[in-house]
Write a protein that holds these residues in place. Structure first.
Motif, PDB file in Angstrom:
ATOM      1  N   ARG A 116       1.002  -1.333  -0.076  1.00  0.00           N
ATOM      2  CA  ARG A 116       0.031  -0.058  -0.036  1.00  0.00           C
ATOM      3  C   ARG A 116       0.925   1.216  -0.031  1.00  0.00           C
ATOM      4  O   ARG A 116       0.417   2.349  -0.196  1.00  0.00           O
ATOM      5  N   GLY A 117       2.185   1.202   0.073  1.00  0.00           N
ATOM      6  CA  GLY A 117       3.095   2.443   0.238  1.00  0.00           C
ATOM      7  C   GLY A 117       2.982   3.096   1.476  1.00  0.00           C
ATOM      8  O   GLY A 117       3.283   4.110   1.383  1.00  0.00           O
ATOM      9  N   VAL A 118       2.380   2.608   2.594  1.00  0.00           N
ATOM     10  CA  VAL A 118       2.326   3.287   3.906  1.00  0.00           C
ATOM     11  C   VAL A 118       3.757   3.623   4.257  1.00  0.00           C
ATOM     12  O   VAL A 118       4.685   2.865   4.562  1.00  0.00           O
ATOM     13  N   GLN A 119       3.855   4.779   5.267  1.00  0.00           N
ATOM     14  CA  GLN A 119       4.878   4.880   6.031  1.00  0.00           C
ATOM     15  C   GLN A 119       5.025   4.107   7.218  1.00  0.00           C
ATOM     16  O   GLN A 119       3.882   4.105   7.974  1.00  0.00           O
ATOM     17  N   LEU A 120       6.020   2.963   7.341  1.00  0.00           N
ATOM     18  CA  LEU A 120       5.908   1.640   8.204  1.00  0.00           C
ATOM     19  C   LEU A 120       6.856   1.667   8.923  1.00  0.00           C
ATOM     20  O   LEU A 120       8.195   2.110   8.756  1.00  0.00           O
ATOM     21  N   LEU A 121       6.466   1.368  10.496  1.00  0.00           N
ATOM     22  CA  LEU A 121       7.786   1.001  11.330  1.00  0.00           C
ATOM     23  C   LEU A 121       7.374  -0.142  11.909  1.00  0.00           C
ATOM     24  O   LEU A 121       6.190  -0.219  12.636  1.00  0.00           O
TER      25      LEU A 121
END
Ligand code: SF4
Length: 279
Positions: free
Chosen positions: A180-185
């Motif tokens: 989904r291309g979310v900013q992820l940690l």
């Protein structure tokens, strides 16, 4: 029948620590109460009750004096506050690995992330993780797999995982979020004892004619071990005690593998192995 035991099986550090702390609380204070069963193993919980460690549903059910023991999979911050408000002595037997996962959930929330908890909705450990993230002000989603992810996720996302989940379950959710291309940690909070037991069970299940998995049916980590074994060995059986074993399950088997969940004591493993060896 040749019986081969998994290289890692049975009671883990966190469960043993909780048992020791609960029994010490009885020695020190006469009576100990756990909020829910101390571990997900009905036979051990019955033995504990005989020793003075009683399971209650909530702090309000504690009758008179006694020490409240928090279980290895932890509680919500609100439950801890309610114990403190009652003035009852508290022994916190939350496993350090679960405490680390709780801190990770709170940290991700404090960073302003939508917190995704990979785990079993309604499990006490997961409820604790969700509460820690919510108290830090974050929206939270509990997912067992990618299909449970909300259609839209606003802003950056943080992932934390129930300590007893499989690496595959975590990876599948992370892969879907990356797509989904979310900013992820991602905080991988699967505990070492869980990983060891799962890997050892998978390796053994691939080499034997049948597998017996020992542990409470209400034990999340034992159920997961049974699923892992069943994927590699179709003749996998989950039992809580030796008297459940039906010799017909093992007809024609030369080698049977044995593994056990993190809440299964050594005596239960020994009892099953002894019975199998005699078949
Ligand atoms: S399975 Fe891991 S997290 Fe759970 S109690 Fe045992 S050591 Fe702690």
């Amino acid at each position: 029948m040749k019986v081969v035991r998994a290289a890692y099986a049975g009671a883990c550090y966190g469960v043993q620590r909780a048992l020791d702390l609960a029994l010490k609380a009885v020695e020190d204070g006469g009576c100990a109460y756990t909020l829910g069963p101390l571990i997900h193993n009905p036979q051990v919980v019955a033995q504990l009750a005989e020793c003075g460690v009683r399971a209650v549903d909530s702090v309000e059910d504690v009758a008179g004096a006694g020490t409240v023991v928090i279980r290895s999979h932890g509680v919500t911050p609100e439950v801890k506050r309610s114990v403190a408000a009652c003035g009852l002595p508290l022994v916190d037997a939350t496993c350090p690995h679960v405490a680390r996962a709780q801190r990770a959930a709170a940290d991700l929330a404090e960073q302003g992330r939508h917190v995704v908890v990979v785990g079993e909705a309604g499990h006490p450990e997961v409820e604790g993780l969700v509460a820690c993230a919510r108290e830090a002000g974050a929206p939270v989603s509990v997912v067992a797999g990618p299909d449970d992810l909300p259609e839209t996720l606003e802003g950056p996302v943080g992932v934390v995982v129930q300590t007893t989940q499989t690496r595959e379950a975590l990876d599948a959710v992370v892969a879907a979020l990356e797509e989904r291309g979310v900013q992820l940690l991602v905080k991988n909070t699967i505990c070492f004892a869980t990983r060891q037991r799962q890997e050892a069970a998978a390796a053994l299940a691939g080499e034997v004619d049948a597998m017996v998995v020992i542990g409470g049916r209400n034990s999340s980590n034992t159920t997961r071990l049974a699923d892992i074994c069943a994927a590699a060995c179709s003749r996998t059986h989950h039992v809580e005690s030796p008297d459940e074993i039906d010799p017909a399950w093992l007809a024609g088997c030369a080698v049977v593998g044995v593994t056990a969940g993190a809440s299964t004591p050594e005596e239960q493993i020994e009892a099953v192995a002894t019975l199998l060896e005699a078949l």
